[in-house]
Design an enzyme around this catalytic site. Structure first.
Site, PDB file in Angstrom:
ATOM      1  N   HIS A 119       0.807  -1.214   0.000  1.00  0.00           N
ATOM      2  CA  HIS A 119       0.000   0.000   0.000  1.00  0.00           C
ATOM      3  C   HIS A 119       0.843   1.268   0.000  1.00  0.00           C
ATOM      4  O   HIS A 119       1.889   1.348   0.629  1.00  0.00           O
ATOM      5  CB  HIS A 119      -0.928   0.014   1.219  1.00  0.00           C
ATOM      6  CG  HIS A 119      -0.180   0.036   2.530  1.00  0.00           C
ATOM      7  ND1 HIS A 119       0.190   1.198   3.153  1.00  0.00           N
ATOM      8  CD2 HIS A 119       0.275  -0.973   3.315  1.00  0.00           C
ATOM      9  CE1 HIS A 119       0.821   0.919   4.275  1.00  0.00           C
ATOM     10  NE2 HIS A 119       0.900  -0.399   4.406  1.00  0.00           N
ATOM     11  N   ASP A 120       0.377   2.245  -0.751  1.00  0.00           N
ATOM     12  CA  ASP A 120       0.915   3.608  -0.726  1.00  0.00           C
ATOM     13  C   ASP A 120       2.353   3.721  -1.232  1.00  0.00           C
ATOM     14  O   ASP A 120       3.015   4.725  -0.975  1.00  0.00           O
ATOM     15  CB  ASP A 120       0.812   4.221   0.677  1.00  0.00           C
ATOM     16  CG  ASP A 120      -0.614   4.258   1.182  1.00  0.00           C
ATOM     17  OD1 ASP A 120      -1.430   4.971   0.582  1.00  0.00           O
ATOM     18  OD2 ASP A 120      -0.915   3.549   2.174  1.00  0.00           O
ATOM     19  N   GLY A 137       5.050  -1.202   2.712  1.00  0.00           N
ATOM     20  CA  GLY A 137       4.232  -0.018   2.508  1.00  0.00           C
ATOM     21  C   GLY A 137       5.010   1.273   2.500  1.00  0.00           C
ATOM     22  O   GLY A 137       6.016   1.443   3.193  1.00  0.00           O
TER      23      GLY A 137
END
Length: 259
Positions: A119-120, A137
């Site tokens: 994520h991200d 992440g």
């Protein structure tokens, strides 16, 4: 061969007319796929996915999976793939969280089989990531980075442009631009001479990069003093200034030199 009849494609998905979709593909409603892209058999494209033009998503890849982050609360986020990027078999690209709202992979990237991008993350352009790399992440990887197979990258790490990272590395520090990095524990080995020459860097540019890193890694100065001395004693150049800015802004600290 295209056989959309054997796939599960939501009617609200926005798919360009000339996209090729193989059998047994799943495409959810909130998905956009650009012209010339091919989605091969068994790939899964989930809500929040945005795939650019002329990409190749190979069998078993999963784009837009839910973040593996306990802070995620189902907010609307995205997984964005740029143009001309190849995602190989069984790679997984998770979408973002409230932290940044999106996971991004840029243009002309090659993400090989069994890689994971969490994520991200922000991956810029022209990146090659070899098989089974695991990117945690909120990692940022800049243009033309080459990541060797089986590499593990700690969350929040920043990897600079034009680097070469040895396969099997455990990355827990930032990697500054133009560097060749590897060994265990991970260390600066030198500059990525072969890669830089292939991309048109001149001997003069290579010399400036090497000179800058001599201050940082081989002068017995701490980073702050080394950067001050670089700015006082060497001529400004795009290469020198990029390295200085990267090291000065590093929050995790940069990798150390090989012993």
């Amino acid at each position: 061969m295209e056989n959309r009849n054997l796939s599960c494609i939501h009617p609200d998905a926005k798919i360009a007319e000339n996209v090729i979709i193989g059998p047994f593909v799943t495409i959810e409603a909130d998905v956009e796929i650009g012209e010339g892209t091919e989605i091969q058999s068994g790939a899964v494209i989930l809500n929040g996915s945005r795939i650019g033009k002329n990409c190749r998503i190979h069998s078993g890849a999963v784009i837009g999976g839910l973040p593996q982050d306990l802070k995620f609360r189902g907010e609307k986020t995205y997984a964005i793939i740029g143009n001309n990027t190849v995602i190989r078999e069984f790679a997984t690209i998770n979408r973002g969280t409230a932290s940044k709202g999106k996971t991004v992979i840029g243009d002309n990237c090659l993400i090989m089989a069994y890689c994971h991008v969490a994520h991200d993350c922000l991956l810029h352009n022209n990146i090659i990531m070899s098989n089974a790399c695991q990117i945690a992440g909120e990692v940022e990887i800049e243009d033309y980075a080459v990541i060797g197979g089986g590499t593990l990258v700690h969350q929040f790490t920043h990897i600079g442009q034009h680097i070469m990272l040895q396969g099997g590395s455990h990355v827990n520090k930032d990697i500054p631009p133009y560097a060749m990095v590897g060994r265990e524990p991970i260390s600066y080995i030198g500059i990525n001479v072969v890669g830089l020459r292939r991309r048109g860097f001149t001997p003069e540019q290579l010399g400036r990069i090497q000179e800058t890193y001599r201050y940082i890694y081989f002068s017995d100065l701490n980073n702050t003093d080394a950067l001050n001395k670089i700015e006082d004693e060497t001529q400004s150049s795009p290469e020198r200034d990029l390295i200085v800015e990267f090291v000065r802004n590093s929050t995790r600290g940069i990798v150390r030199a090989v012993n």
